[in-house]
Design an enzyme around this catalytic site. Structure first.
Site, PDB file in Angstrom:
ATOM      1  N   ASN A   1       0.919  -1.152   0.000  1.00 19.12           N
ATOM      2  CA  ASN A   1       0.000   0.000   0.000  1.00 19.12           C
ATOM      3  C   ASN A   1       0.958   1.201   0.000  1.00 19.12           C
ATOM      4  OD1 ASN A   1      -2.681   0.963   2.325  1.00 19.12           O
ATOM      5  ND2 ASN A   1      -2.589   1.180   0.126  1.00 19.12           N
TER       6      ASN A   1
ATOM      7  N   ASN B   1      -6.786  10.128  -0.513  1.00 19.60           N
ATOM      8  CA  ASN B   1      -6.863   8.949  -1.373  1.00 19.60           C
ATOM      9  C   ASN B   1      -6.433   9.316  -2.798  1.00 19.60           C
ATOM     10  OD1 ASN B   1      -7.920   6.992   0.471  1.00 19.60           O
ATOM     11  ND2 ASN B   1      -9.943   7.968   0.308  1.00 19.60           N
TER      12      ASN B   1
ATOM     13  N   CYS C   1      -5.637   6.219   8.102  1.00 25.16           N
ATOM     14  CA  CYS C   1      -5.011   5.258   7.198  1.00 25.16           C
ATOM     15  C   CYS C   1      -3.967   4.479   7.976  1.00 25.16           C
ATOM     16  CB  CYS C   1      -4.363   5.983   6.030  1.00 25.16           C
ATOM     17  SG  CYS C   1      -3.557   4.868   4.899  1.00 25.16           S
ATOM     18  N   GLY C   2      -4.238   3.217   8.207  1.00 27.51           N
ATOM     19  CA  GLY C   2      -3.346   2.400   9.037  1.00 27.51           C
ATOM     20  C   GLY C   2      -1.993   2.164   8.407  1.00 27.51           C
TER      21      GLY C   2
ATOM     22  N   ASN D   1     -12.504   5.546   9.867  1.00 31.79           N
ATOM     23  CA  ASN D   1     -13.094   5.436   8.522  1.00 31.79           C
ATOM     24  C   ASN D   1     -13.992   4.200   8.479  1.00 31.79           C
ATOM     25  OD1 ASN D   1     -10.909   3.738   8.766  1.00 31.79           O
ATOM     26  ND2 ASN D   1     -10.036   4.196   6.771  1.00 31.79           N
TER      27      ASN D   1
ATOM     28  N   HIS E   1     -15.824   0.658   7.319  1.00 34.76           N
ATOM     29  CA  HIS E   1     -15.433  -0.624   6.715  1.00 34.76           C
ATOM     30  C   HIS E   1     -16.607  -1.581   6.694  1.00 34.76           C
ATOM     31  CE1 HIS E   1     -11.115   0.329   6.750  1.00 34.76           C
ATOM     32  NE2 HIS E   1     -11.399   0.993   7.854  1.00 34.76           N
TER      33      HIS E   1
ATOM     34  N   GLU F   1     -10.536  -0.576  -1.493  1.00 33.34           N
ATOM     35  CA  GLU F   1     -10.469   0.663  -0.717  1.00 33.34           C
ATOM     36  C   GLU F   1     -11.347   1.754  -1.292  1.00 33.34           C
ATOM     37  OE1 GLU F   1      -6.983   2.750   0.585  1.00 33.34           O
ATOM     38  OE2 GLU F   1      -5.937   0.850   0.793  1.00 33.34           O
ATOM     39  N   ARG F   2     -12.071   2.383  -0.396  1.00 38.78           N
ATOM     40  CA  ARG F   2     -12.822   3.592  -0.773  1.00 38.78           C
ATOM     41  C   ARG F   2     -11.851   4.592  -1.394  1.00 38.78           C
ATOM     42  NH1 ARG F   2     -15.388   7.385   3.949  1.00 38.78           N
ATOM     43  NH2 ARG F   2     -13.210   7.413   4.550  1.00 38.78           N
TER      44      ARG F   2
ATOM     45  N   CYS G   1      -4.579  -2.993   3.701  1.00 36.32           N
ATOM     46  CA  CYS G   1      -5.380  -1.943   4.321  1.00 36.32           C
ATOM     47  C   CYS G   1      -5.268  -2.099   5.833  1.00 36.32           C
ATOM     48  CB  CYS G   1      -6.830  -2.080   3.862  1.00 36.32           C
ATOM     49  SG  CYS G   1      -7.916  -0.881   4.611  1.00 36.32           S
ATOM     50  N   GLY G   2      -4.572  -1.199   6.468  1.00 38.93           N
ATOM     51  CA  GLY G   2      -4.337  -1.313   7.914  1.00 38.93           C
ATOM     52  C   GLY G   2      -5.605  -1.142   8.724  1.00 38.93           C
ATOM     53  N   THR G   3      -6.325  -0.041   8.473  1.00 35.77           N
ATOM     54  CA  THR G   3      -7.572   0.156   9.209  1.00 35.77           C
ATOM     55  C   THR G   3      -8.536  -0.987   8.883  1.00 35.77           C
ATOM     56  OG1 THR G   3      -8.293   1.625   7.421  1.00 35.77           O
ATOM     57  CG2 THR G   3      -7.466   2.678   9.430  1.00 35.77           C
ATOM     58  N   GLY G   4      -8.507  -1.459   7.640  1.00 36.69           N
ATOM     59  CA  GLY G   4      -9.397  -2.546   7.230  1.00 36.69           C
ATOM     60  C   GLY G   4      -9.073  -3.840   7.955  1.00 36.69           C
TER      61      GLY G   4
HETATM   62  C1  ZDR Z   1      -7.039   1.366   3.793  1.00 39.11           C
HETATM   63  C2  ZDR Z   1      -6.038   2.358   4.215  1.00 39.11           C
HETATM   64  N1  ZDR Z   1      -5.054   2.425   3.192  1.00 39.11           N
HETATM   65  C3  ZDR Z   1      -5.386   1.849   5.492  1.00 39.11           C
HETATM   66  O1  ZDR Z   1      -4.302   1.270   5.421  1.00 39.11           O
HETATM   67  O2  ZDR Z   1      -5.981   1.995   6.546  1.00 39.11           O
HETATM   68  C4  ZDR Z   1      -6.748   3.613   4.493  1.00 39.11           C
HETATM   69  C5  ZDR Z   1      -6.909   4.552   3.336  1.00 39.11           C
HETATM   70  C6  ZDR Z   1      -8.189   5.313   3.436  1.00 39.11           C
HETATM   71  C7  ZDR Z   1      -9.310   4.582   2.816  1.00 39.11           C
HETATM   72  N2  ZDR Z   1      -9.138   4.475   1.408  1.00 39.11           N
HETATM   73  C8  ZDR Z   1     -10.585   5.349   3.142  1.00 39.11           C
HETATM   74  O3  ZDR Z   1     -11.082   5.170   4.261  1.00 39.11           O
HETATM   75  O4  ZDR Z   1     -11.097   6.114   2.308  1.00 39.11           O
END
Ligand code: ZDR
Length: 377
Positions: free
Chosen positions: A15, A72, A81-82, A169, A171, A220-221, A229-232
């Site tokens: 990423n 983004n 963004c994780g 964010n 998910h 990813e959105r 995707c860290g937060t994901g």
């Molecule tokens: C997924 C992401 N790259 C992360 O690692 O957490 C976060 C990016 C933001 C995501 N595309 C959004 O919430 O719009």
């Protein structure tokens, strides 16, 4: 006014982000003149530098050490963004010469997030407490008995049981028997804008291999399919645990590699541990943001500004190097660059050229290492 834009490219499990250091910007809200269109251009993998997003390191506002903003690839601004915050931590350590157990209190739109350098070279991030009510995700899915928004959604004629969780964010998490069989391109795009998610959503399909080992694919959105995707991954572990599918501590395999996610019972905080690496530093040519050039018309615009070729340059055959054929044979876009490389090669020995490249890299690296540490909060 924007002149040249220095950046550092970093990636966490594939990423990838362009990091812009604005910690000493006089007017931090100038944001280097970035607009959504300029972010799109920077992130364009053909006509720009290429990246899943742009990260800005900015002066703090609320008592943290610094503030992060992320955009983004489509120019929209998510809350968090994780993978990005791990990349930012590695960038800060590289720039300022920090070593473990250095940690940073970083202000984000999702609140204070705290990455720390781990002894093994990875970065461990306190991602805070997950959001598990419909209005905080946000989603119209109802709160289920499992303790998070959950319900069936129909997409492209198929029905899926969808859980929702927020890490700042939104998910959507969809457990399936076989992630490899999922039509991510079409289902991800449709779910991102599904009416059940008024702020759009990131989309994750997850397969449980064992309670401590999950495998997931990410849409990813604002960026489409990405390698990680860290937060994901945090939202996926939380959702799978609440659904009775996973332990509180698990390895999550993403297309770009594994993340270790732990949902700490005592604090309620989610901790994410994973890698982040420098790729290269660079400077964006001002012409990338040329007035009046639209995002997807960079190549014709560049060709139009090329000087007319003289007889010597005309003999250069670049067709074999241009994958899609020459864009404009009467003013080949690469002729000027090839001519200057030819002139450079003619006048210098290979040893000279290697020394030149080494000096340039060394001076940039020295400059980076000698940069002042950020002001104390
Ligand atoms: C997924 C992401 N790259 C992360 O690692 O957490 C976060 C990016 C933001 C995501 N595309 C959004 O919430 O719009």
């Amino acid at each position: 006014m924007l002149q040249v834009l220095p950046f550092s490219k970093y990636q966490g499990l594939g990423n990838d982000f362009l990091v812009l250091d604005g910690r000493s910007l006089g007017d931090p809200e100038d944001l280097f003149g970035l607009t959504p269109e300029r972010v799109q251009r920077l992130c364009d993998r053909r006509f720009g530098v290429g990246g899943d997003g742009v990260l800005l390191a900015l002066p703090p506002r609320e008592g943290g050490e610094l503030r992060m903003r992320i955009f983004n690839a489509d120019g929209t601004e998510p809350e968090m963004c994780g993978n990005g915050i791990r990349c930012l931590a590695r960038f800060l350590a590289d720039s300022d010469g920090d070593v473990p157990p250095r940690r940073w209190e970083i202000e984000t739109l999702a609140g204070r997030i705290v990455p720390a350098l781990a002894e093994d070279g990875r970065i461990r991030v306190d991602m805070g407490v997950p959001f598990l009510t419909p209005d905080t995700v946000p989603t119209s899915l109802p709160l289920g008995p499992e303790g998070l928004p959950f319900g069936e959604l129909e997409v492209l004629g198929q029905r899926f049981a969808v859980a929702a969780a927020g890490m700042g964010n939104p998910h959507a998490v969809i457990p399936v028997d076989d992630v490899a069989a999922i039509d991510l391109e079409n289902l991800g795009a449709a779910l991102e804008v599904h009416g059940a998610f008024p702020a759009r959503t990131n989309v994750h399909f997850v397969q449980v291999l064992a309670p401590d080992h999950l495998v997931m694919r990410v849409w990813e959105r604002g960026a489409g399919p990405t390698l990680a995707c860290g937060t994901g991954a945090c939202a996926t572990l939380v959702a799978c645990h609440l659904l009775g599918l996973a332990d509180r501590h698990a390895r999550l395999d993403l297309p770009g590699g594994p993340l270790e996610i732990q949902w700490d019972e005592a604090s309620g905080h989610v901790f994410m541990t994973g890698p982040a690496e420098a790729v290269f530093d660079g400077v964006v040519a001002p012409s990338l943001f040329g007035e009046g050039s639209e995002v997807n018309e960079a190549a014709p615009a560049a060709a139009a500004t090329m000087p007319a070729m003289d007889g010597a340059l005309a003999s250069i055959d670049c067709a074999t190097a241009c994958v899609n054929g020459c864009l404009r044979p009467e003013a080949c876009a690469s002729a000027e660059a090839r001519a200057s490389v030819a002139a450079l090669l003619e006048g210098r020995s290979l040893d000279d050229l290697v020394a030149l490249a080494g000096e340039s890299l060394e001076s940039r690296t020295r400059g980076r290492l000698s940069r002042d540490a950020p002001a104390a909060p």
